[in-house]
Write a protein that holds these residues in place. Structure first.
Motif, PDB file in Angstrom:
ATOM      1  N   SER A 143      42.483  52.053  47.460  1.00 44.94           N
ATOM      2  CA  SER A 143      43.707  51.918  48.252  1.00 44.94           C
ATOM      3  C   SER A 143      43.627  50.828  49.314  1.00 44.94           C
ATOM      4  O   SER A 143      44.650  50.246  49.693  1.00 44.94           O
ATOM      5  CB  SER A 143      44.045  53.262  48.921  1.00 44.94           C
ATOM      6  OG  SER A 143      42.962  53.698  49.724  1.00 44.94           O
ATOM      7  N   GLU A 144      42.436  50.532  49.822  1.00 49.91           N
ATOM      8  CA  GLU A 144      42.304  49.509  50.865  1.00 49.91           C
ATOM      9  C   GLU A 144      42.295  48.122  50.218  1.00 49.91           C
ATOM     10  O   GLU A 144      41.470  47.847  49.342  1.00 49.91           O
ATOM     11  CB  GLU A 144      41.017  49.722  51.655  1.00 49.91           C
ATOM     12  CG  GLU A 144      40.984  51.052  52.410  1.00 49.91           C
ATOM     13  CD  GLU A 144      39.755  51.175  53.270  1.00 49.91           C
ATOM     14  OE1 GLU A 144      39.089  50.139  53.505  1.00 49.91           O
ATOM     15  OE2 GLU A 144      39.445  52.297  53.709  1.00 49.91           O
ATOM     16  N   PRO A 145      43.186  47.229  50.648  1.00 46.12           N
ATOM     17  CA  PRO A 145      43.312  45.909  50.000  1.00 46.12           C
ATOM     18  C   PRO A 145      42.018  45.104  50.005  1.00 46.12           C
ATOM     19  O   PRO A 145      41.659  44.502  48.990  1.00 46.12           O
ATOM     20  CB  PRO A 145      44.416  45.220  50.813  1.00 46.12           C
ATOM     21  CG  PRO A 145      45.201  46.348  51.416  1.00 46.12           C
ATOM     22  CD  PRO A 145      44.225  47.439  51.687  1.00 46.12           C
ATOM     23  N   GLU A 146      41.328  45.071  51.146  1.00 47.64           N
ATOM     24  CA  GLU A 146      40.112  44.266  51.221  1.00 47.64           C
ATOM     25  C   GLU A 146      39.026  44.802  50.306  1.00 47.64           C
ATOM     26  O   GLU A 146      38.302  44.041  49.645  1.00 47.64           O
ATOM     27  CB  GLU A 146      39.616  44.211  52.677  1.00 47.64           C
ATOM     28  CG  GLU A 146      40.492  43.389  53.599  1.00 47.64           C
ATOM     29  CD  GLU A 146      40.577  41.941  53.138  1.00 47.64           C
ATOM     30  OE1 GLU A 146      39.542  41.404  52.654  1.00 47.64           O
ATOM     31  OE2 GLU A 146      41.649  41.339  53.250  1.00 47.64           O
ATOM     32  N   VAL A 147      38.880  46.134  50.277  1.00 49.07           N
ATOM     33  CA  VAL A 147      37.866  46.744  49.414  1.00 49.07           C
ATOM     34  C   VAL A 147      38.189  46.470  47.946  1.00 49.07           C
ATOM     35  O   VAL A 147      37.316  46.125  47.153  1.00 49.07           O
ATOM     36  CB  VAL A 147      37.775  48.258  49.679  1.00 49.07           C
ATOM     37  CG1 VAL A 147      36.803  48.923  48.697  1.00 49.07           C
ATOM     38  CG2 VAL A 147      37.346  48.514  51.113  1.00 49.07           C
ATOM     39  N   ARG A 148      39.476  46.583  47.606  1.00 54.69           N
ATOM     40  CA  ARG A 148      39.856  46.332  46.209  1.00 54.69           C
ATOM     41  C   ARG A 148      39.662  44.871  45.836  1.00 54.69           C
ATOM     42  O   ARG A 148      39.196  44.573  44.730  1.00 54.69           O
ATOM     43  CB  ARG A 148      41.311  46.752  45.989  1.00 54.69           C
ATOM     44  CG  ARG A 148      41.814  46.445  44.589  1.00 54.69           C
ATOM     45  CD  ARG A 148      43.146  47.091  44.307  1.00 54.69           C
ATOM     46  NE  ARG A 148      43.660  46.707  42.997  1.00 54.69           N
ATOM     47  CZ  ARG A 148      44.730  47.215  42.418  1.00 54.69           C
ATOM     48  NH1 ARG A 148      45.423  48.157  43.049  1.00 54.69           N
ATOM     49  NH2 ARG A 148      45.131  46.808  41.234  1.00 54.69           N
ATOM     50  N   LYS A 149      39.992  43.985  46.755  1.00 52.95           N
ATOM     51  CA  LYS A 149      39.846  42.558  46.471  1.00 52.95           C
ATOM     52  C   LYS A 149      38.377  42.216  46.211  1.00 52.95           C
ATOM     53  O   LYS A 149      38.054  41.474  45.269  1.00 52.95           O
ATOM     54  CB  LYS A 149      40.377  41.749  47.646  1.00 52.95           C
ATOM     55  CG  LYS A 149      40.298  40.241  47.453  1.00 52.95           C
ATOM     56  CD  LYS A 149      40.880  39.508  48.653  1.00 52.95           C
ATOM     57  CE  LYS A 149      40.787  37.993  48.485  1.00 52.95           C
ATOM     58  NZ  LYS A 149      41.331  37.279  49.671  1.00 52.95           N
ATOM     59  N   GLN A 150      37.483  42.772  47.008  1.00 54.99           N
ATOM     60  CA  GLN A 150      36.057  42.508  46.827  1.00 54.99           C
ATOM     61  C   GLN A 150      35.558  43.094  45.511  1.00 54.99           C
ATOM     62  O   GLN A 150      34.795  42.458  44.776  1.00 54.99           O
ATOM     63  CB  GLN A 150      35.271  43.095  47.994  1.00 54.99           C
ATOM     64  CG  GLN A 150      33.772  42.850  47.892  1.00 54.99           C
ATOM     65  CD  GLN A 150      33.027  43.472  49.064  1.00 54.99           C
ATOM     66  OE1 GLN A 150      33.612  44.132  49.909  1.00 54.99           O
ATOM     67  NE2 GLN A 150      31.715  43.258  49.098  1.00 54.99           N
ATOM     68  N   ALA A 151      36.000  44.325  45.183  1.00 56.67           N
ATOM     69  CA  ALA A 151      35.566  44.960  43.941  1.00 56.67           C
ATOM     70  C   ALA A 151      36.078  44.206  42.725  1.00 56.67           C
ATOM     71  O   ALA A 151      35.360  44.055  41.718  1.00 56.67           O
ATOM     72  CB  ALA A 151      36.036  46.419  43.911  1.00 56.67           C
ATOM     73  N   GLU A 152      37.327  43.714  42.791  1.00 54.11           N
ATOM     74  CA  GLU A 152      37.868  42.946  41.666  1.00 54.11           C
ATOM     75  C   GLU A 152      37.101  41.646  41.479  1.00 54.11           C
ATOM     76  O   GLU A 152      36.868  41.214  40.343  1.00 54.11           O
ATOM     77  CB  GLU A 152      39.349  42.668  41.898  1.00 54.11           C
ATOM     78  CG  GLU A 152      40.238  43.902  41.745  1.00 54.11           C
ATOM     79  CD  GLU A 152      41.704  43.575  41.955  1.00 54.11           C
ATOM     80  OE1 GLU A 152      42.003  42.427  42.376  1.00 54.11           O
ATOM     81  OE2 GLU A 152      42.559  44.451  41.701  1.00 54.11           O
ATOM     82  N   ALA A 153      36.681  41.029  42.588  1.00 49.70           N
ATOM     83  CA  ALA A 153      35.895  39.796  42.483  1.00 49.70           C
ATOM     84  C   ALA A 153      34.546  40.078  41.824  1.00 49.70           C
ATOM     85  O   ALA A 153      34.071  39.297  40.990  1.00 49.70           O
ATOM     86  CB  ALA A 153      35.694  39.193  43.874  1.00 49.70           C
ATOM     87  N   GLN A 154      33.928  41.204  42.185  1.00 49.52           N
ATOM     88  CA  GLN A 154      32.660  41.564  41.558  1.00 49.52           C
ATOM     89  C   GLN A 154      32.844  41.868  40.079  1.00 49.52           C
ATOM     90  O   GLN A 154      32.008  41.494  39.243  1.00 49.52           O
ATOM     91  CB  GLN A 154      32.055  42.770  42.285  1.00 49.52           C
ATOM     92  CG  GLN A 154      31.624  42.459  43.711  1.00 49.52           C
ATOM     93  CD  GLN A 154      31.207  43.718  44.460  1.00 49.52           C
ATOM     94  OE1 GLN A 154      31.635  44.828  44.137  1.00 49.52           O
ATOM     95  NE2 GLN A 154      30.360  43.553  45.472  1.00 49.52           N
ATOM     96  N   PHE A 155      33.924  42.542  39.753  1.00 51.34           N
ATOM     97  CA  PHE A 155      34.210  42.868  38.355  1.00 51.34           C
ATOM     98  C   PHE A 155      34.415  41.592  37.542  1.00 51.34           C
ATOM     99  O   PHE A 155      33.877  41.445  36.428  1.00 51.34           O
ATOM    100  CB  PHE A 155      35.449  43.758  38.297  1.00 51.34           C
ATOM    101  CG  PHE A 155      35.867  44.152  36.913  1.00 51.34           C
ATOM    102  CD1 PHE A 155      35.039  44.929  36.108  1.00 51.34           C
ATOM    103  CD2 PHE A 155      37.088  43.742  36.391  1.00 51.34           C
ATOM    104  CE1 PHE A 155      35.429  45.302  34.819  1.00 51.34           C
ATOM    105  CE2 PHE A 155      37.474  44.102  35.111  1.00 51.34           C
ATOM    106  CZ  PHE A 155      36.656  44.886  34.328  1.00 51.34           C
ATOM    107  N   THR A 156      35.181  40.650  38.091  1.00 53.04           N
ATOM    108  CA  THR A 156      35.407  39.373  37.407  1.00 53.04           C
ATOM    109  C   THR A 156      34.103  38.616  37.233  1.00 53.04           C
ATOM    110  O   THR A 156      33.848  38.003  36.187  1.00 53.04           O
ATOM    111  CB  THR A 156      36.410  38.527  38.200  1.00 53.04           C
ATOM    112  OG1 THR A 156      37.639  39.261  38.363  1.00 53.04           O
ATOM    113  CG2 THR A 156      36.695  37.212  37.494  1.00 53.04           C
TER     114      THR A 156
END
Length: 499
Positions: A451-464
């Motif tokens: 739900s937190e934008p910054e946490v999701r953005k970081q996780a998506e970058a790691q996933f990519t």
């Protein structure tokens, strides 16, 4: 100086009455000499009880402890009890009675424990022999016992409850208990009597020898629970040394005589065991039909259909998710719902072509719970994962990829046997159960739940980044120019593709 001589019978009541009188009269412990009938007289003490004083309040927990401690064999037990009782007047009852660090209380508790242990031994090791006349209205028995502490009086009620339909007497050097015609009485100590042989004793010894298990013999443990001091009055104890000496030989004989399974039964068990192992042996073209008709676990009962993997039959990269979602369950294709759309977006950024990979799930059926009109995803348990590993192993054997991308904890467990520590393992390559490299990463559904934008953005970058690593691993020559660290990795890790 006051002197109190307590009787061997009714000892607790006598001590309680005397202690109550002394406490009411404010007589300190150092002015009282406590003793029993075996204590030598004192020429300078006064045997007259104190007079005067008021009411005395004593905590119930102390009374319960004193009711046991007075039967200890320590001649100072009465003095220790009264000294502690004297301290209770000046200290809150609750605090002192619960203070485990108090030395006086600890000593009394040890004495209490010793008395209770001695009572337990008396209940276990008293052996009666019949002494009554044949044809008498009530059978009569007698036993000789030598306790460590003065526990006959407080323990006699146990024998009254257990042997209330017969007359009996337990004779000891200290106090003897006599139960006749339903009435219990006590008398002073008795010398060891010459009891007659008992016909039932032979039956008891035969039973004792037959329940002895030589394979479980532990001599020290046995002597701890059945101390040697009691052996001389136990008829079965005469056979214990011989049973100990013969134990190794008897244990070997028991092992040699142990029954074995008949060959037919052994083959049935082997067949059942083989059926539980993950070892698909059919032709690869029959695998899709076999997965569709799978009933290995209860998930097939509620799911719409089994969701098969899709992609090239000899793909260099296999992508394994956790289980189908609702959209996949309805369509019959993997990764077409919201999680699949997020995966496609990240794959495009990482320059990973999904069409060149084989995409499947660790569990083939959708597991859910119904809430109103909605089907809510539920996590697969260990049994379901292990049952479905049959099909995943078959897919791996058919595709033979260079690398397997495990997305989520369920996929990681199925492929490596371990699902914990996913965040610490993310982005690393491990050796899977099939001997192939397995790259651990997040499941896209996990990213959607952040739900937190910054946490999701970081996780998506790691996933990519993990998807880019997978693409570079299987095709190093097509690595993006900016992925220097990925190129270095693939140069150090050559392709382990099976021949």
């Amino acid at each position: 100086m006051h002197r109190v001589t307590l009787p061997p019978i009714g000892t607790f009541r006598a001590w309680r009455d005397a202690a109550r009188s002394f406490l009411a009269a404010n007589v300190p412990p150092e002015q009282i000499l406590w003793g029993d009938h075996a204590t030598a007289p004192d020429l300078f003490s006064d045997d007259s009880p104190p007079s005067g004083g008021g009411a005395v309040s004593v905590p119930r927990s102390f009374i319960q402890m004193a009711e046991t401690v007075v039967w200890h064999s320590d001649p100072e037990r009465f003095a220790h009890l009264y000294a502690f009782l004297w301290r209770l007047r000046e200290t809150p009852h609750r605090n002192l009675m619960s203070d485990r660090g108090d030395r006086d209380l600890a000593r009394l508790r040890r004495m209490e424990k010793n008395v209770r242990r001695c009572q337990h031994k008396m209940k276990a090791f008293v052996r009666f022999r019949e002494i009554g006349r044949p044809g008498a209205a009530r059978r009569s028995f007698a036993a000789w016992f030598e306790p460590t502490h003065h526990i006959v009086e407080p323990t006699a009620d146990f024998f009254v409850r257990r042997f209330g339909d017969m007359d009996w007497r337990i004779l000891t050097p200290d106090v003897s208990a006599v139960f006749e015609q339903g009435k219990l009485s006590f008398s002073e100590g008795h010398a060891k009597p010459d009891l007659p042989e008992d016909a039932s004793e032979a039956l008891w010894i035969t039973y004792f020898q037959n329940i002895f298990n030589p394979a479980r013999l532990k001599v020290q443990a046995m002597q701890s629970e059945m101390p040697k001091k009691y052996w001389k009055n136990l008829p079965e104890a005469a056979y214990i040394p011989r049973m100990i000496a013969e134990a190794p030989m008897r244990a070997r004989a028991m092992a040699e005589a142990a029954p074995t399974l008949p060959p037919a039964r052994v083959e049935q068990l082997k067949a059942q065991l083989a059926s539980c192992k993950s070892a698909w042996s059919g032709p690869s073209e029959a695998l899709p039909k076999a997965i569709r008709s799978c009933t290995r676990c209860p998930l097939h009962c509620n799911a719409t259909q089994a969701v098969l993997g899709e992609g090239p039959a000899q793909a260099d990269l296999m992508i394994v998710g956790e289980q189908p979602g609702e959209m996949e369950d309805l369509s019959g294709r993997p990764f077409v719902g919201p999680a699949g759309q997020l995966f496609d977006q990240a794959a495009a950024k990482a320059e990973l072509d999904r069409e060149t990979a084989y995409v499947t799930n660790a569990v083939k059926h959708f597991k859910f719970s119904v809430r109103g009109k909605r089907r809510i995803h539920q996590r697969s348990d260990v049994s379901e994962i292990e049952h479905c590993r049959w099909w995943l192993d078959a897919e791996i054997a058919t595709v033979r990829p260079k690398l397997i991308l495990a997305m989520g904890a369920t996929a990681a467990r199925s492929l490596t046997g371990k699902e914990t520590g996913l965040h610490a393992r993310r982005g690393t390559i491990e050796t899977g159960r099939a001997g192939l490299p397995v790259l651990i990463t997040f499941h896209p559904a996990y990213l959607l739940r952040l739900s937190e934008p910054e946490v999701r953005k970081q996780a998506e970058a790691q996933f990519t980044q993990d998807l880019a690593l997978a693409a570079t691993f299987v095709a190093p020559d097509k690595a993006p120019a900016h992925s220097d660290h990925l190129q270095a990795f693939t140069q150090e890790a050559p392709s382990p593709r099976a021949p």
